[in-house]
Design a protein around this motif. Structure first.
Motif, PDB file in Angstrom:
ATOM      1  N   GLY A 214     -24.702 -16.719  -7.874  1.00 56.76           N
ATOM      2  CA  GLY A 214     -24.905 -18.143  -7.632  1.00 56.76           C
ATOM      3  C   GLY A 214     -23.887 -18.744  -6.685  1.00 56.76           C
ATOM      4  N   ARG A 215     -23.357 -17.938  -5.772  1.00 57.91           N
ATOM      5  CA  ARG A 215     -22.408 -18.393  -4.763  1.00 57.91           C
ATOM      6  C   ARG A 215     -22.570 -17.507  -3.542  1.00 57.91           C
ATOM      7  N   THR A 216     -22.145 -18.017  -2.412  1.00 59.31           N
ATOM      8  CA  THR A 216     -22.311 -17.254  -1.180  1.00 59.31           C
ATOM      9  C   THR A 216     -21.245 -16.170  -1.069  1.00 59.31           C
ATOM     10  N   VAL A 217     -21.701 -14.948  -0.885  1.00 60.70           N
ATOM     11  CA  VAL A 217     -20.825 -13.814  -0.623  1.00 60.70           C
ATOM     12  C   VAL A 217     -21.199 -13.262   0.746  1.00 60.70           C
ATOM     13  N   ARG A 218     -20.257 -13.262   1.662  1.00 58.60           N
ATOM     14  CA  ARG A 218     -20.508 -12.732   2.997  1.00 58.60           C
ATOM     15  C   ARG A 218     -20.017 -11.292   3.063  1.00 58.60           C
ATOM     16  N   TYR A 219     -20.572 -10.551   4.023  1.00 59.11           N
ATOM     17  CA  TYR A 219     -20.041  -9.219   4.283  1.00 59.11           C
ATOM     18  C   TYR A 219     -19.163  -9.272   5.521  1.00 59.11           C
ATOM     19  N   VAL A 220     -17.917  -8.850   5.386  1.00 57.99           N
ATOM     20  CA  VAL A 220     -16.950  -8.826   6.483  1.00 57.99           C
ATOM     21  C   VAL A 220     -16.735  -7.369   6.887  1.00 57.99           C
ATOM     22  N   ASP A 221     -17.161  -7.017   8.092  1.00 56.91           N
ATOM     23  CA  ASP A 221     -17.033  -5.634   8.547  1.00 56.91           C
ATOM     24  C   ASP A 221     -15.766  -5.479   9.386  1.00 56.91           C
ATOM     25  N   LEU A 222     -14.951  -4.487   9.020  1.00 59.76           N
ATOM     26  CA  LEU A 222     -13.709  -4.217   9.737  1.00 59.76           C
ATOM     27  C   LEU A 222     -13.799  -2.874  10.449  1.00 59.76           C
ATOM     28  N   PRO A 223     -13.206  -2.739  11.623  1.00 60.88           N
ATOM     29  CA  PRO A 223     -13.126  -1.420  12.256  1.00 60.88           C
ATOM     30  C   PRO A 223     -12.381  -0.458  11.339  1.00 60.88           C
ATOM     31  N   SER A 224     -12.827   0.782  11.271  1.00 57.22           N
ATOM     32  CA  SER A 224     -12.190   1.751  10.376  1.00 57.22           C
ATOM     33  C   SER A 224     -10.720   1.946  10.727  1.00 57.22           C
ATOM     34  N   GLU A 225     -10.383   1.831  12.023  1.00 56.69           N
ATOM     35  CA  GLU A 225      -8.989   1.989  12.439  1.00 56.69           C
ATOM     36  C   GLU A 225      -8.116   0.886  11.845  1.00 56.69           C
ATOM     37  N   GLU A 226      -8.680  -0.322  11.736  1.00 52.64           N
ATOM     38  CA  GLU A 226      -7.933  -1.434  11.150  1.00 52.64           C
ATOM     39  C   GLU A 226      -7.656  -1.176   9.671  1.00 52.64           C
ATOM     40  N   LEU A 227      -8.663  -0.621   8.991  1.00 47.33           N
ATOM     41  CA  LEU A 227      -8.474  -0.287   7.586  1.00 47.33           C
ATOM     42  C   LEU A 227      -7.401   0.789   7.429  1.00 47.33           C
ATOM     43  N   ALA A 228      -7.436   1.800   8.303  1.00 50.77           N
ATOM     44  CA  ALA A 228      -6.428   2.860   8.251  1.00 50.77           C
ATOM     45  C   ALA A 228      -5.038   2.295   8.473  1.00 50.77           C
ATOM     46  N   ALA A 229      -4.908   1.368   9.410  1.00 51.32           N
ATOM     47  CA  ALA A 229      -3.613   0.750   9.682  1.00 51.32           C
ATOM     48  C   ALA A 229      -3.109  -0.022   8.468  1.00 51.32           C
ATOM     49  N   THR A 230      -4.049  -0.681   7.763  1.00 50.11           N
ATOM     50  CA  THR A 230      -3.683  -1.410   6.555  1.00 50.11           C
ATOM     51  C   THR A 230      -3.172  -0.457   5.481  1.00 50.11           C
ATOM     52  N   LEU A 231      -3.859   0.676   5.315  1.00 46.48           N
ATOM     53  CA  LEU A 231      -3.433   1.664   4.321  1.00 46.48           C
ATOM     54  C   LEU A 231      -2.040   2.194   4.655  1.00 46.48           C
ATOM     55  N   LYS A 232      -1.801   2.453   5.938  1.00 47.33           N
ATOM     56  CA  LYS A 232      -0.478   2.935   6.346  1.00 47.33           C
ATOM     57  C   LYS A 232       0.592   1.893   6.053  1.00 47.33           C
ATOM     58  N   SER A 233       0.265   0.628   6.324  1.00 48.27           N
ATOM     59  CA  SER A 233       1.246  -0.437   6.094  1.00 48.27           C
ATOM     60  C   SER A 233       1.569  -0.595   4.616  1.00 48.27           C
ATOM     61  N   GLN A 234       0.655  -0.112   3.754  1.00 51.58           N
ATOM     62  CA  GLN A 234       0.875  -0.173   2.312  1.00 51.58           C
ATOM     63  C   GLN A 234       1.668   1.031   1.805  1.00 51.58           C
ATOM     64  N   GLY A 235       2.063   1.912   2.759  1.00 53.03           N
ATOM     65  CA  GLY A 235       2.899   3.035   2.396  1.00 53.03           C
ATOM     66  C   GLY A 235       2.175   4.340   2.143  1.00 53.03           C
ATOM     67  N   LEU A 236       0.859   4.382   2.383  1.00 57.91           N
ATOM     68  CA  LEU A 236       0.118   5.622   2.169  1.00 57.91           C
ATOM     69  C   LEU A 236       0.375   6.597   3.316  1.00 57.91           C
ATOM     70  N   PRO A 237       0.322   7.896   3.057  1.00 60.36           N
ATOM     71  CA  PRO A 237       0.586   8.879   4.109  1.00 60.36           C
ATOM     72  C   PRO A 237      -0.363   8.697   5.291  1.00 60.36           C
ATOM     73  N   PRO A 238       0.144   8.786   6.522  1.00 60.94           N
ATOM     74  CA  PRO A 238      -0.700   8.591   7.705  1.00 60.94           C
ATOM     75  C   PRO A 238      -1.930   9.497   7.725  1.00 60.94           C
ATOM     76  N   ARG A 239      -1.761  10.759   7.342  1.00 60.31           N
ATOM     77  CA  ARG A 239      -2.903  11.686   7.357  1.00 60.31           C
ATOM     78  C   ARG A 239      -4.001  11.230   6.402  1.00 60.31           C
ATOM     79  N   PHE A 240      -3.598  10.758   5.219  1.00 65.71           N
ATOM     80  CA  PHE A 240      -4.571  10.267   4.241  1.00 65.71           C
ATOM     81  C   PHE A 240      -5.330   9.068   4.810  1.00 65.71           C
ATOM     82  N   ALA A 241      -4.605   8.124   5.384  1.00 62.45           N
ATOM     83  CA  ALA A 241      -5.234   6.929   5.952  1.00 62.45           C
ATOM     84  C   ALA A 241      -6.195   7.294   7.069  1.00 62.45           C
TER      85      ALA A 241
END
Length: 294
Positions: A214-241
């Motif tokens: 009963g509320r608007t939910v939008r889909y926000v699509d991010l480039p996969s590289e941006e997601l990987a960069a976010t994971l790295k910034s959170q301290g995850l191993p670069p290879r995993f990201a």
């Protein structure tokens, strides 16, 4: 006697309920005794990293449901490979006749993260001399209620799937298929790719979430590289990201778009729709998004 591993997880819990309802002889393997008591069934306390506890849990067991944690952000070999190979070895020594293993769709040699790890375990199981069945599910509908990065702070759906459809499956259906294989003569030496009844884009899923909540939910699509960069910034191993990013690109190219009839074939009923999932988990979804500003 069946031993259910991963008994408190998204697949294990509904499997326990189903086996209880069917009156099957089984026990659950849990790491936490308190969680075992909540299940309301016979249980053994143990851990894949504690070989002695697995040996004890397998006493009197002739069928094993093998289900463990997914890929971990570690350098080197995924822990699940060592863990599940050890469980297979213990099962063989204990006289287990058959293992029903939860794998992953597109498991293959050299695959990244879970795809490669599960392939190695599959090959080990096939060579073990034990009876086996493999369940290779698509992505879980339950991912939308685990809070595993599915939503933005504002409560919008987020991902890196572009407009590719994904044949999400309800874990209740994975459990139902497992119960069929664990309690009957079906599927020995077979691989079952499990999907929902239809493949949906994430924009379509956002529309269905909007209608259900009963509320608007939008889909926000991010480039996969941006997601990987976010994971790295959170301290995850670069290879995993980077591996996560590559796997997401494969999904965005349509790798999970196909549907199969395996759930219907094994259970005698159609796979649950996304609307079925939303209706059954409405309160959990509301609670997940209740604190999001909108």
């Amino acid at each position: 006697m069946i031993l259910v591993t991963g008994a408190t997880g998204s697949i294990g819990r509904p499997l326990v309920r189903r086996l209880q309802k069917d009156g099957a002889a089984f026990k659950a393997l849990v790491r936490d005794e308190a969680k075992g008591r909540v299940l309301g069934c016979d249980f053994a306390v143990g851990d894949f990293d504690d070989p002695g506890s697995i040996v004890a849990a397998l006493e009197g067991v002739d069928r094993l449901f093998l289900n463990g944690a997914g890929a971990h952000p570690v350098e080197g070999e995924q822990p699940m490979i060592r863990q599940q190979k050890a469980v297979i070895d213990a099962a063989r020594k204990a006289g287990v006749a058959r293992i029903v293993k939860v794998s992953v769709w597109h498991a293959h040699e050299g695959g990244r993260l879970a795809e490669g790890a599960h392939w190695q375990i599959e090959q080990y199981l096939k060579a073990s001399g034990l009876g086996w069945s493999l369940l290779q599910p698509s992505s879980f509908m339950q991912n939308f209620i685990t809070g595993a990065g599915s939503f933005t702070v504002g409560g919008d759906l987020v991902g890196s799937y572009a407009d590719a459809p994904v044949s999400y499956i309800d874990c209740e259906d994975i459990a139902a298929c497992a119960a069929t294989l664990l309690t009957g003569p079906y599927g020995n030496g077979e691989i079952f790719v499990l999907t929902g009844p239809q493949a949906l884009t994430h924009a379509q899923i956002a529309d269905k979430l909007s209608a259900a909540l009963g509320r608007t939910v939008r889909y926000v699509d991010l480039p996969s590289e941006e997601l990987a960069a976010t994971l790295k910034s959170q301290g995850l191993p670069p290879r995993f990201a980077e591996d996560v990013a590559i796997l997401l690109k494969e999904v965005a190219s349509g790798s999970l778009a196909t549907t199969t009839s395996a759930v219907q074939d094994l259970t005698g009923r159609p796979a649950r729709t996304f609307e079925d999932f939303l209706a059954a988990n409405h309160q959990d979804l509301q609670a997940l998004l209740a604190s999001s500003p909108h």
